[in-house]
Write an enzyme that holds these catalytic residues in place. Structure first.
Site, PDB file in Angstrom:
ATOM      1  N   LYS A  32       0.841  -1.212   0.000  1.00  0.00           N
ATOM      2  CA  LYS A  32       0.000   0.000   0.000  1.00  0.00           C
ATOM      3  C   LYS A  32       0.870   1.254   0.000  1.00  0.00           C
ATOM      4  O   LYS A  32       0.639   2.182  -0.767  1.00  0.00           O
ATOM      5  CB  LYS A  32      -0.894   0.004   1.243  1.00  0.00           C
ATOM      6  N   ASN A  33       1.887   1.272   0.877  1.00  0.00           N
ATOM      7  CA  ASN A  33       2.679   2.493   1.022  1.00  0.00           C
ATOM      8  C   ASN A  33       3.602   2.755  -0.165  1.00  0.00           C
ATOM      9  O   ASN A  33       4.183   3.831  -0.274  1.00  0.00           O
ATOM     10  CB  ASN A  33       3.493   2.446   2.316  1.00  0.00           C
ATOM     11  N   ARG A  80      -4.249  10.512   4.777  1.00  0.00           N
ATOM     12  CA  ARG A  80      -3.176  11.490   4.893  1.00  0.00           C
ATOM     13  C   ARG A  80      -2.246  11.508   3.679  1.00  0.00           C
ATOM     14  O   ARG A  80      -1.706  12.533   3.324  1.00  0.00           O
ATOM     15  CB  ARG A  80      -2.353  11.123   6.125  1.00  0.00           C
ATOM     16  N   CYS A 121      -4.506  12.987  13.350  1.00  0.00           N
ATOM     17  CA  CYS A 121      -5.120  11.700  13.109  1.00  0.00           C
ATOM     18  C   CYS A 121      -4.921  10.879  14.366  1.00  0.00           C
ATOM     19  O   CYS A 121      -4.242  11.310  15.288  1.00  0.00           O
ATOM     20  CB  CYS A 121      -4.539  11.006  11.883  1.00  0.00           C
ATOM     21  N   ARG A 174       1.234  14.367  13.490  1.00  0.00           N
ATOM     22  CA  ARG A 174       1.750  14.129  12.136  1.00  0.00           C
ATOM     23  C   ARG A 174       1.742  15.386  11.246  1.00  0.00           C
ATOM     24  O   ARG A 174       0.954  15.508  10.318  1.00  0.00           O
ATOM     25  CB  ARG A 174       0.946  13.014  11.465  1.00  0.00           C
ATOM     26  N   ASP A 232       5.160   0.511  11.809  1.00  0.00           N
ATOM     27  CA  ASP A 232       3.958  -0.165  11.303  1.00  0.00           C
ATOM     28  C   ASP A 232       3.888  -1.636  11.712  1.00  0.00           C
ATOM     29  O   ASP A 232       2.891  -2.305  11.432  1.00  0.00           O
ATOM     30  CB  ASP A 232       3.881  -0.049   9.769  1.00  0.00           C
ATOM     31  N   ILE A 242       8.647   6.846  16.617  1.00  0.00           N
ATOM     32  CA  ILE A 242       8.242   7.578  15.403  1.00  0.00           C
ATOM     33  C   ILE A 242       6.964   8.387  15.631  1.00  0.00           C
ATOM     34  O   ILE A 242       6.903   9.569  15.293  1.00  0.00           O
ATOM     35  CB  ILE A 242       8.050   6.612  14.204  1.00  0.00           C
ATOM     36  N   ARG A 277      -8.492  -0.529   4.967  1.00  0.00           N
ATOM     37  CA  ARG A 277      -7.663   0.524   4.357  1.00  0.00           C
ATOM     38  C   ARG A 277      -6.321  -0.035   3.907  1.00  0.00           C
ATOM     39  O   ARG A 277      -5.712   0.506   2.984  1.00  0.00           O
ATOM     40  CB  ARG A 277      -7.407   1.642   5.373  1.00  0.00           C
TER      41      ARG A 277
HETATM   42  C1  UD1 Z   1       4.668   6.795   6.220  1.00  0.00           C
HETATM   43  C2  UD1 Z   1       3.751   5.594   6.073  1.00  0.00           C
HETATM   44  C3  UD1 Z   1       3.269   5.130   7.439  1.00  0.00           C
HETATM   45  C4  UD1 Z   1       4.471   4.871   8.355  1.00  0.00           C
HETATM   46  C5  UD1 Z   1       5.403   6.080   8.401  1.00  0.00           C
HETATM   47  C6  UD1 Z   1       6.686   5.810   9.163  1.00  0.00           C
HETATM   48  C7  UD1 Z   1       2.734   5.954   3.908  1.00  0.00           C
HETATM   49  C8  UD1 Z   1       1.518   6.262   3.136  1.00  0.00           C
HETATM   50  N1  UD1 Z   1       2.626   5.977   5.249  1.00  0.00           N
HETATM   51  O1  UD1 Z   1       3.904   7.839   6.803  1.00  0.00           O
HETATM   52  O2  UD1 Z   1       2.507   3.924   7.265  1.00  0.00           O
HETATM   53  O3  UD1 Z   1       4.000   4.607   9.673  1.00  0.00           O
HETATM   54  O4  UD1 Z   1       5.773   6.447   7.048  1.00  0.00           O
HETATM   55  O5  UD1 Z   1       7.356   4.711   8.627  1.00  0.00           O
HETATM   56  O6  UD1 Z   1       3.773   5.646   3.358  1.00  0.00           O
HETATM   57  N2  UD1 Z   1       7.175  14.451  10.454  1.00  0.00           N
HETATM   58  C9  UD1 Z   1       7.296  15.779  10.754  1.00  0.00           C
HETATM   59  N3  UD1 Z   1       7.079  16.683   9.759  1.00  0.00           N
HETATM   60  C10 UD1 Z   1       6.751  16.320   8.482  1.00  0.00           C
HETATM   61  C11 UD1 Z   1       6.634  14.949   8.187  1.00  0.00           C
HETATM   62  C12 UD1 Z   1       6.853  14.035   9.202  1.00  0.00           C
HETATM   63  O7  UD1 Z   1       7.590  16.157  11.892  1.00  0.00           O
HETATM   64  O8  UD1 Z   1       6.563  17.187   7.629  1.00  0.00           O
HETATM   65  C13 UD1 Z   1       7.407  13.449  11.509  1.00  0.00           C
HETATM   66  C14 UD1 Z   1       6.173  12.610  11.813  1.00  0.00           C
HETATM   67  O9  UD1 Z   1       5.319  13.240  12.753  1.00  0.00           O
HETATM   68  C15 UD1 Z   1       6.796  11.345  12.360  1.00  0.00           C
HETATM   69  C16 UD1 Z   1       8.091  11.210  11.542  1.00  0.00           C
HETATM   70  O10 UD1 Z   1       8.347  12.503  11.024  1.00  0.00           O
HETATM   71  O11 UD1 Z   1       7.143  11.534  13.712  1.00  0.00           O
HETATM   72  C17 UD1 Z   1       8.037  10.223  10.401  1.00  0.00           C
HETATM   73  O12 UD1 Z   1       6.890  10.472   9.606  1.00  0.00           O
HETATM   74  P1  UD1 Z   1       6.867  10.141   8.049  1.00  0.00           P
HETATM   75  O13 UD1 Z   1       8.017   9.260   7.731  1.00  0.00           O
HETATM   76  O14 UD1 Z   1       6.722  11.409   7.292  1.00  0.00           O
HETATM   77  O15 UD1 Z   1       5.521   9.296   7.923  1.00  0.00           O
HETATM   78  P2  UD1 Z   1       4.453   9.350   6.757  1.00  0.00           P
HETATM   79  O16 UD1 Z   1       5.108   9.602   5.451  1.00  0.00           O
HETATM   80  O17 UD1 Z   1       3.311  10.199   7.168  1.00  0.00           O
END
Ligand code: UD1
Length: 420
Positions: A22-23, A94, A118, A123, A307, A329, A399
């Protein structure tokens, strides 16, 4: 609302075909916005989230056609006619924010609803926005929307992430592929899904080096072309069914599963007493003797994935001895704990860590799914429990996991979906 009913205590055995990730599929679908030509993606999992992404692309004017012969093959393409990603779609998923980079790169403007909070924490998307600003975008937040414009196009930039973010790395990779000049992404995330996106972008004509590392160099090109790309198998689904085999004392052949994508999961499960061995077509998983408590800490890839944290905690719930499971995370990602404790687990949360004291067995109960990974952990707990478990709110499960009940039932689990 559908529910899942299961009766535990059956050792699983047989074969499960791992679905496309999915990701990986979600960002790959948005990569289809980077060209007018057709991007054909195969092994796209049939899930609520990929469906939602299809609706979002359609909203932007980009056609998503399903192959008549294979519902998991999508052909994506067409001109972008609308630059707004509305709240109604973004709030459901998201990952919708991944249209931001492609929209700015292709048509120089985007209006994307802020995803908001969420269930698993705040996030934010600040890293996505800061990176795009460094590439010359002008971004304002207005009425809950991200308003982004790059009237002179995006320019290459050096972007050093303060922490690796999967989504920000993906958004900026796509934006940089069509930007003017060279972009360097340092401290980038290096999850297998990012490598998959890079491979697809390269097949579309992008120039990217450092693939698979945390330093990606992208030399922007004037245009990208169509391509055919197969989505990688889902490493989280693979790890989840590995836990299912281990927790029931069975053995499963996970067809398509890749050892090289599992990172720290392999070592951690091995220490806990679970053997994972590669076969010609996938991975064979079986529990050796007993399960032992082993600590785990979630980290960016190749560390232990957040995850997989909930599923691993279920395994530890029935292991001998105690283990410390630490989540670094996301905040608030222990929502499965009260539900597991209602099934007889002994888990105490202290801030970012949970102490799991293994018990001899869990007992079935009606439980409530709260998010995607938490919901599959409750299914795992039900497989291990004595008696009947009912998992409510399984739309969370739909999902991200393709036909869990069918896959598990085929391997001997007593599980069924109750429509309603
Ligand atoms: C993706 C995955 C999700 C997984 C996560 C971490 C998808 C669709 N989702 O989510 O399943 O749990 O990676 O492996 O691929 N952060 C910030 N600012 C930002 C972006 C992120 O502070 O602009 C922080 C987040 O709050 C979190 C960390 O960075 O603490 C990692 O998040 P991120 O790797 O961005 O996760 P997603 O891409 O949302």
């Amino acid at each position: 609302m559908d529910r899942i009913r299961l009766r535990g205590g059956h050792a699983l055995s047989g074969e499960i075909v791992i679905s496309g990730a999915k990701n990986a599929a979600l960002p790959l679908m948005t990569a289809g916005m980077l060209t007018d030509e057709r991007l054909v993606l195969s092994r796209v999992p049939l899930l609520a989230d990929t469906e939602t992404m299809g609706q979002l692309l359609a909203q932007h004017g980009v056609a998503v056609e399903r192959s008549a012969n294979d519902p998991r093959t999508l052909s994506i393409g067409g001109a972008i006619t609308n630059t707004e990603a509305p709240y109604d779609i973004v709030r459901k998923m998201r990952a919708s924010v991944l249209v931001l980079g492609p929209l700015l790169a292709r048509v120089r403007e985007a209006r994307v609803s802020l995803p908001g909070g969420c269930a698993i924490g705040t996030r934010p998307v600040d890293l996505h926005l800061k990176g795009l600003e460094q590439m010359g975008a002008v971004i304002t937040l207005d009425g809950g929307y991200i308003d982004a414009k790059a009237p002179h196009g995006l320019k290459g930039a050096t972007i050093v992430f303060p922490m690796p973010s999967v989504g920000a790395t993906e958004n900026l990779l796509m934006a940089a592929s069509l930007a003017d000049g060279r972009t360097l992404l340092a401290n980038a995330a290096r999850e297998p899904e990012i490598t998959d996106l890079c491979d697809c972008l390269v097949a579309m004509g992008a120039k990217i080096s450092g693939i698979g590392t945390d330093k990606l160099t992208i030399d922007g090109v004037a245009s990208l072309h169509g391509a055919h790309h197969e989505v990688i198998p889902d490493r989280i689904e693979t790890g989840t069914y590995a836990c299912a085999a281990a927790i029931t004392g069975g053995s499963l052949h996970l067809v398509g599963g890749r050892l090289d994508h599992l990172g720290a999961v392999v070592r951690t499960l091995a220490e806990a007493g679970v053997e994972i061995t590669p076969t010609e077509t996938g991975l064979m998983v079986k529990r050796l003797n007993g399960l032992h408590g082993v600590d785990a800490i979630t980290e960016p890839y190749p560390g232990f994935p957040t995850d997989m944290q909930a599923q691993y905690m279920v395994l530890m719930s029935v292991a001998e001895g105690a283990s410390l499971v630490t989540e670094t995370i996301f905040e608030n990602r222990f929502m499965h704990v009260p539900e597991l404790n209602r099934m007889g687990a002994r888990i105490n949360v202290h801030g970012k860590s949970a102490i799991v004291r293994g018990v001899a067995s869990l007992s079935g109960a009606p439980v409530m799914a709260t998010d995607l990974r938490a919901s599959v952990s409750l299914v795992l707990a039900g497989l291990a429990a004595k008696g009947e478990t009912i998992v409510n709110r399984v739309y969370h499960l739909d999902r991200g996991f393709e036909t869990v009940e069918t896959k598990l039932a085929a391997c001997g689990a007593d599980i069924e979906r109750i429509a309603g």
